[in-house]
Scaffold this active site. Structure first.
Site, PDB file in Angstrom:
ATOM      1  N   GLY A 174      34.934  45.204  33.494  1.00 22.31           N
ATOM      2  CA  GLY A 174      34.257  46.024  34.500  1.00 22.31           C
ATOM      3  C   GLY A 174      35.118  47.215  34.891  1.00 22.31           C
ATOM      4  CD  GLN A 207      33.071  51.969  45.067  1.00 23.75           C
ATOM      5  OE1 GLN A 207      32.465  50.914  45.201  1.00 23.75           O
ATOM      6  NE2 GLN A 207      33.428  52.705  46.092  1.00 23.75           N
ATOM      7  NE  ARG A 256      28.952  51.551  33.381  1.00 28.29           N
ATOM      8  CZ  ARG A 256      29.025  52.119  34.574  1.00 28.29           C
ATOM      9  NH1 ARG A 256      28.110  52.991  34.939  1.00 28.29           N
ATOM     10  NH2 ARG A 256      30.000  51.831  35.427  1.00 28.29           N
ATOM     11  CE1 TYR A 258      28.362  41.181  44.600  1.00 28.38           C
ATOM     12  CE2 TYR A 258      28.196  41.361  46.982  1.00 28.38           C
ATOM     13  CZ  TYR A 258      28.895  41.565  45.817  1.00 28.38           C
ATOM     14  OH  TYR A 258      30.130  42.161  45.859  1.00 28.38           O
ATOM     15  CB  ILE A 299      35.564  49.423  48.096  1.00 30.23           C
ATOM     16  CG1 ILE A 299      35.895  47.926  48.175  1.00 30.23           C
ATOM     17  CG2 ILE A 299      36.778  50.244  47.654  1.00 30.23           C
ATOM     18  CD1 ILE A 299      36.996  47.535  49.140  1.00 30.23           C
TER      19      ILE A 299
END
Ligand code: NAD
Ligand code: SER
Length: 314
Positions: free
Chosen positions: A10, A14, A38, A141, A171
């Protein structure tokens, strides 16, 4: 420089984008393999695509690179998760199991798995929410993070795997964009402010939430991972606090430096998620166990965000 070899999963997200660079500084660029579903760009060290749901590919990658620590940042966040709860559960849980099993079977030194303030629900104390609190989350989540925390604790107790975790608040950083959470407004608002555009907030103006500035979040992560194992009394996940504010308060903080900045409020489905979360967090256990102390308050963060974002929007 340390000898460990790190796998970041990951790394394009962000937090991952910023944490990867910090870990490369600490451990040496060649010792930190950045991965994401990605394709990753602008890398300063080794990187590749990797689907954390592919257990065989994960195990093979870790073996091939002699990985000793995994930082597992891939997840579907709170707001995106509510759009397809089963998919969010599948991604968040299966990727975590793949990480824990790879780390266990390859005798790794440490695993990092972030949890979230989303583990708390309306039954928890809303202010100064304690470390050991009733956990009845209202999002898929949050459910996945509670389950993940318990699996982290299980792997530590049963197999001795050194899994460490922080319950991040929202964050906020200028280096990267958030990926589908309920606290995303507090990043987006700064991008609108520096462009002198009016901002529409998806939460009510009086909704308090716990937040943390990115440099503090990265430092907390490194400090937790560096702490002596025998100092850690929490093997589910540590409460972590930086600041708490409402949309009205962050607006006022920005307006001190951007007079005339306009914000309107159109609460959507994310309001109910925010209403189920604490307004502030008690992180005294993190402070006592490994010396956690945040540096940024709201106005200090605003000054730094605006300074850095102005350079991005010349
Ligand atoms: P993000 O959504 O910005 O990034 C997640 C990254 O994971 C993305 O780059 C995505 O491409 C990648 N990913 C998704 N599925 C994948 C898969 N199957 N295999 C490999 N990569 C995959 O998330 P973030 O904000 O950087 O959060 C990182 C971690 O911190 C998450 O576990 C999140 O729950 C936790 N966290 C974040 C915040 C926050 O405010 N950002 C707060 C609390 C906890
Ligand atoms: N910032 C995250 C979210 O809003 C909290 O885990 O989903």
């Amino acid at each position: 420089m340390k000898q460990d070899r790190l796998l970041i999963i990951g790394a394009g997200g962000q937090i991952g984008a910023v944490l990867t660079e910090a870990l490369r500084e600490a451990y040496g660029s060649d010792n930190v393999l950045a991965t994401d579903l990605r394709p990753l760009t602008n890398q300063t060290g080794p990187s590749q695509t990797l689907d954390a749901l592919d257990a065989a590919a994960l195990a093979e990658t870790a073996q091939k690179h002699g990985i000793t620590q995994i930082y597992h940042l891939a997840a579907i966040l709170s707001a995106t998760g509510e759009k397809d709860p089963q998919r969010a559960w599948e991604i968040n849980m299966r990727s975590l199991f793949n990480v824990l099993e790879t780390a266990r079977t390859q005798n790794m030194h440490k695993v990092y798995f972030p949890s979230s303030i989303a583990v708390f629900g309306r039954e928890a104390h809303r202010e100064n929410t304690p470390q050991h609190e009733v956990l009845i989350p209202e999002t898929v989540y949050g459910i996945s993070k509670v389950a993940g925390e318990n699996w982290a604790n299980y792997y530590f107790r049963r197999y001795g795997l050194d899994v460490r975790s922080l319950r991040y608040p929202g964050i906020i950083g200028y280096q990267s964009l958030p990926g589908g959470g309920t606290t995303d407004y507090a990043v987006d608002i700064y991008h609108y402010a520096v462009q002198n555009k009016p901002f529409t907030c998806f939460l009510r103006d009086n909704t308090p939430l716990p937040m943390l500035y990115m440099p503090d979040a990265i430092r907390a992560t490194l400090e937790l991972m560096e702490a002596p194992a025998d100092k850690l009394t929490v093997r589910t996940s540590y409460n972590l606090s930086g600041m708490s504010f409402t949309p009205a308060e962050i607006t006022a903080s920005i307006q001190k430096q951007v007079p005339g900045f306009q914000v309107s409020y159109e609460p959507d489905f994310r309001q109910a998620i925010a209403d189920s979360w604490p307004g502030s967090i008690n992180d005294s256990t993190a402070r006592a166990d490994w010396g956690w102390k945040p540096e940024f308050d709201l106005d200090a963060m605003t000054a730094d965000m605006l300074l850095n974002l102005r350079a991005q929007y010349p």
